[in-house]
Design an enzyme around this catalytic site. Sequence first.
Site, PDB file in Angstrom:
ATOM      1  N   TYR A  54     -12.300  -1.422  -3.890  1.00 30.96           N
ATOM      2  CA  TYR A  54     -12.846  -1.728  -2.558  1.00 30.96           C
ATOM      3  C   TYR A  54     -14.371  -1.629  -2.530  1.00 30.96           C
ATOM      4  O   TYR A  54     -14.950  -1.375  -1.464  1.00 30.96           O
ATOM      5  CB  TYR A  54     -12.239  -0.794  -1.516  1.00 30.96           C
ATOM      6  CG  TYR A  54     -10.857  -1.215  -1.044  1.00 30.96           C
ATOM      7  CD1 TYR A  54     -10.671  -2.422  -0.367  1.00 30.96           C
ATOM      8  CD2 TYR A  54      -9.745  -0.406  -1.251  1.00 30.96           C
ATOM      9  CE1 TYR A  54      -9.415  -2.812   0.087  1.00 30.96           C
ATOM     10  CE2 TYR A  54      -8.478  -0.786  -0.795  1.00 30.96           C
ATOM     11  CZ  TYR A  54      -8.326  -1.989  -0.124  1.00 30.96           C
ATOM     12  OH  TYR A  54      -7.093  -2.363   0.328  1.00 30.96           O
ATOM     13  N   LYS A  99       0.829  -1.210   0.000  1.00 30.29           N
ATOM     14  CA  LYS A  99       0.000   0.000   0.000  1.00 30.29           C
ATOM     15  C   LYS A  99       0.868   1.266   0.000  1.00 30.29           C
ATOM     16  O   LYS A  99       2.080   1.196   0.271  1.00 30.29           O
ATOM     17  CB  LYS A  99      -0.931  -0.044   1.214  1.00 30.29           C
ATOM     18  CG  LYS A  99      -1.926  -1.214   1.164  1.00 30.29           C
ATOM     19  CD  LYS A  99      -2.894  -1.151   2.336  1.00 30.29           C
ATOM     20  CE  LYS A  99      -3.886  -2.300   2.260  1.00 30.29           C
ATOM     21  NZ  LYS A  99      -4.937  -2.187   3.295  1.00 30.29           N
ATOM     22  N   PHE A 147     -15.387   3.162   7.150  1.00 34.15           N
ATOM     23  CA  PHE A 147     -14.018   3.558   6.803  1.00 34.15           C
ATOM     24  C   PHE A 147     -13.796   3.703   5.295  1.00 34.15           C
ATOM     25  O   PHE A 147     -12.679   3.964   4.855  1.00 34.15           O
ATOM     26  CB  PHE A 147     -12.995   2.580   7.402  1.00 34.15           C
ATOM     27  CG  PHE A 147     -13.230   1.126   7.042  1.00 34.15           C
ATOM     28  CD1 PHE A 147     -12.798   0.610   5.829  1.00 34.15           C
ATOM     29  CD2 PHE A 147     -13.855   0.267   7.936  1.00 34.15           C
ATOM     30  CE1 PHE A 147     -12.999  -0.723   5.491  1.00 34.15           C
ATOM     31  CE2 PHE A 147     -14.074  -1.078   7.607  1.00 34.15           C
ATOM     32  CZ  PHE A 147     -13.628  -1.565   6.386  1.00 34.15           C
ATOM     33  N   ASN A 188      -2.025  -0.307   6.894  1.00 40.37           N
ATOM     34  CA  ASN A 188      -1.508  -1.604   7.355  1.00 40.37           C
ATOM     35  C   ASN A 188      -0.588  -2.264   6.316  1.00 40.37           C
ATOM     36  O   ASN A 188      -0.456  -3.476   6.265  1.00 40.37           O
ATOM     37  CB  ASN A 188      -2.666  -2.519   7.768  1.00 40.37           C
ATOM     38  CG  ASN A 188      -3.651  -2.777   6.643  1.00 40.37           C
ATOM     39  OD1 ASN A 188      -3.492  -2.262   5.542  1.00 40.37           O
ATOM     40  ND2 ASN A 188      -4.658  -3.581   6.904  1.00 40.37           N
ATOM     41  N   GLU A 246      -9.778  -9.244  -8.192  1.00 36.34           N
ATOM     42  CA  GLU A 246      -8.713  -8.275  -7.879  1.00 36.34           C
ATOM     43  C   GLU A 246      -7.549  -8.369  -8.877  1.00 36.34           C
ATOM     44  O   GLU A 246      -6.973  -7.355  -9.261  1.00 36.34           O
ATOM     45  CB  GLU A 246      -8.225  -8.500  -6.448  1.00 36.34           C
ATOM     46  CG  GLU A 246      -9.301  -8.145  -5.434  1.00 36.34           C
ATOM     47  CD  GLU A 246      -8.856  -8.293  -3.988  1.00 36.34           C
ATOM     48  OE1 GLU A 246      -7.736  -8.779  -3.730  1.00 36.34           O
ATOM     49  OE2 GLU A 246      -9.651  -7.913  -3.106  1.00 36.34           O
ATOM     50  N   THR A 255      -5.682  -7.898   9.929  1.00 35.66           N
ATOM     51  CA  THR A 255      -5.909  -6.522   9.451  1.00 35.66           C
ATOM     52  C   THR A 255      -5.471  -5.511  10.504  1.00 35.66           C
ATOM     53  O   THR A 255      -4.792  -4.529  10.203  1.00 35.66           O
ATOM     54  CB  THR A 255      -7.416  -6.317   9.142  1.00 35.66           C
ATOM     55  OG1 THR A 255      -7.809  -7.290   8.177  1.00 35.66           O
ATOM     56  CG2 THR A 255      -7.688  -4.923   8.600  1.00 35.66           C
ATOM     57  N   HIS A 310      -1.965  -5.659   1.381  1.00 32.57           N
ATOM     58  CA  HIS A 310      -3.308  -6.200   1.130  1.00 32.57           C
ATOM     59  C   HIS A 310      -3.166  -7.560   0.471  1.00 32.57           C
ATOM     60  O   HIS A 310      -2.229  -7.789  -0.300  1.00 32.57           O
ATOM     61  CB  HIS A 310      -4.100  -5.272   0.199  1.00 32.57           C
ATOM     62  CG  HIS A 310      -5.348  -5.915  -0.337  1.00 32.57           C
ATOM     63  ND1 HIS A 310      -6.534  -5.942   0.380  1.00 32.57           N
ATOM     64  CD2 HIS A 310      -5.584  -6.611  -1.481  1.00 32.57           C
ATOM     65  CE1 HIS A 310      -7.440  -6.609  -0.320  1.00 32.57           C
ATOM     66  NE2 HIS A 310      -6.892  -7.025  -1.452  1.00 32.57           N
ATOM     67  N   ARG A 352      -1.837 -14.397   3.208  1.00 36.50           N
ATOM     68  CA  ARG A 352      -2.584 -13.793   4.320  1.00 36.50           C
ATOM     69  C   ARG A 352      -1.907 -14.086   5.659  1.00 36.50           C
ATOM     70  O   ARG A 352      -1.876 -13.244   6.554  1.00 36.50           O
ATOM     71  CB  ARG A 352      -4.034 -14.291   4.332  1.00 36.50           C
ATOM     72  CG  ARG A 352      -4.832 -13.689   3.177  1.00 36.50           C
ATOM     73  CD  ARG A 352      -6.263 -14.168   3.175  1.00 36.50           C
ATOM     74  NE  ARG A 352      -7.036 -13.598   4.262  1.00 36.50           N
ATOM     75  CZ  ARG A 352      -7.557 -12.373   4.254  1.00 36.50           C
ATOM     76  NH1 ARG A 352      -7.373 -11.578   3.219  1.00 36.50           N
ATOM     77  NH2 ARG A 352      -8.267 -11.945   5.273  1.00 36.50           N
ATOM     78  N   ARG A 389       2.373  -7.134   9.088  1.00 40.47           N
ATOM     79  CA  ARG A 389       1.605  -6.052   9.712  1.00 40.47           C
ATOM     80  C   ARG A 389       2.039  -5.826  11.159  1.00 40.47           C
ATOM     81  O   ARG A 389       2.113  -4.697  11.615  1.00 40.47           O
ATOM     82  CB  ARG A 389       0.109  -6.348   9.610  1.00 40.47           C
ATOM     83  CG  ARG A 389      -0.421  -6.086   8.188  1.00 40.47           C
ATOM     84  CD  ARG A 389      -1.792  -6.652   8.009  1.00 40.47           C
ATOM     85  NE  ARG A 389      -2.446  -6.197   6.790  1.00 40.47           N
ATOM     86  CZ  ARG A 389      -3.517  -6.787   6.280  1.00 40.47           C
ATOM     87  NH1 ARG A 389      -4.039  -7.839   6.879  1.00 40.47           N
ATOM     88  NH2 ARG A 389      -4.061  -6.323   5.178  1.00 40.47           N
TER      89      ARG A 389
HETATM   90  P1  CMP Z   1      -7.414  -4.612   3.531  1.00 35.72           P
HETATM   91  O1  CMP Z   1      -6.973  -5.992   3.859  1.00 35.72           O
HETATM   92  O2  CMP Z   1      -6.844  -3.962   2.341  1.00 35.72           O
HETATM   93  O3  CMP Z   1      -9.015  -4.599   3.421  1.00 35.72           O
HETATM   94  C1  CMP Z   1      -9.808  -3.472   3.707  1.00 35.72           C
HETATM   95  C2  CMP Z   1      -9.021  -2.363   4.304  1.00 35.72           C
HETATM   96  O4  CMP Z   1      -9.772  -1.374   4.985  1.00 35.72           O
HETATM   97  C3  CMP Z   1      -8.082  -2.893   5.380  1.00 35.72           C
HETATM   98  O5  CMP Z   1      -7.069  -3.672   4.803  1.00 35.72           O
HETATM   99  C4  CMP Z   1      -7.633  -1.599   6.032  1.00 35.72           C
HETATM  100  O6  CMP Z   1      -6.631  -0.944   5.277  1.00 35.72           O
HETATM  101  C5  CMP Z   1      -8.905  -0.752   5.937  1.00 35.72           C
HETATM  102  N1  CMP Z   1      -9.587  -0.576   7.217  1.00 35.72           N
HETATM  103  C6  CMP Z   1      -9.682   0.567   7.884  1.00 35.72           C
HETATM  104  N2  CMP Z   1     -10.388   0.438   9.001  1.00 35.72           N
HETATM  105  C7  CMP Z   1     -10.770  -0.835   9.068  1.00 35.72           C
HETATM  106  C8  CMP Z   1     -11.543  -1.585  10.000  1.00 35.72           C
HETATM  107  N3  CMP Z   1     -12.053  -1.036  11.103  1.00 35.72           N
HETATM  108  N4  CMP Z   1     -11.726  -2.888   9.747  1.00 35.72           N
HETATM  109  C9  CMP Z   1     -11.231  -3.459   8.614  1.00 35.72           C
HETATM  110  N5  CMP Z   1     -10.492  -2.778   7.699  1.00 35.72           N
HETATM  111  C10 CMP Z   1     -10.264  -1.479   7.912  1.00 35.72           C
END
Ligand code: CMP
Length: 138
Positions: free
Chosen positions: A49, A9, A57, A112, A126, A91, A115, A85, A102
Site C-alpha cells: 500500500y 482481506k 489511514f 471492506n 500488485e 470502497t 481489494h 471492481r 462490499r
Molecule cells: P482498498 O481498495 O484495498 O484500497 C485502500 C484501502 O484503504 C481501502 O480499500 C480500505 O481498506 C482502506 N481505507 C481506510 N479508510 C479509507 C478511506 N477513508 N478512504 C479510502 N480507503 C480507506
Amino acid sequence: MEQTLSIIKPDGVARGLVGKVIQRIEGLGLKIGAIKMVHMSRFQAEGFYAVHRERPFFESLTAFMSSGPAVVMVLQGENAIARWRELMGATDYRKAAEGTLRREFATDIEKNVVHGSDAPETAAFEIGYFFNRFEIIA
Ligand code: CMP
C-alpha cells in the site's frame, strides 16, 4: 485478456467469506489464474500500500492487512479490472451498489472484505508483489 489482483482481506477470511467471494468471481466468468493464502508482515503490507503512505489511514490499514491471513488471487478475463471492481462495489460500503460484495459483506470503510487493482499499471505491480510468472496459469 486482462489480469487483475484480487485480495480477500483478513476480515473476509476470518468471517468465513472465502467460498462466497470465489463463487461470485466464478459466477462473473472471471478465471482464477493463481491463488494462495498469505499472512502479510507489517513491512509487506506497507510495501503493498506504499501509494497510500501519506494518507491518514495508512497505519491502521497496514495493521489491519497484516492482522491475519488473506487470500490473494490473479483474476483473468476481458476487462477483468473493471469487472472485478464492479463486483466489489465502492470502497465505502455505504456507497456501494446493491448486489456488490462490499454492500453485502463490509462492515467498515477499512474492513471492506476485498481489494482489487484500479488500473493496468497497478495490476502489474500488485500481481508481481505476490506471484512470479511461473505461478500464474495463463
Ligand atoms: P482498498 O481498495 O484495498 O484500497 C485502500 C484501502 O484503504 C481501502 O480499500 C480500505 O481498506 C482502506 N481505507 C481506510 N479508510 C479509507 C478511506 N477513508 N478512504 C479510502 N480507503 C480507506
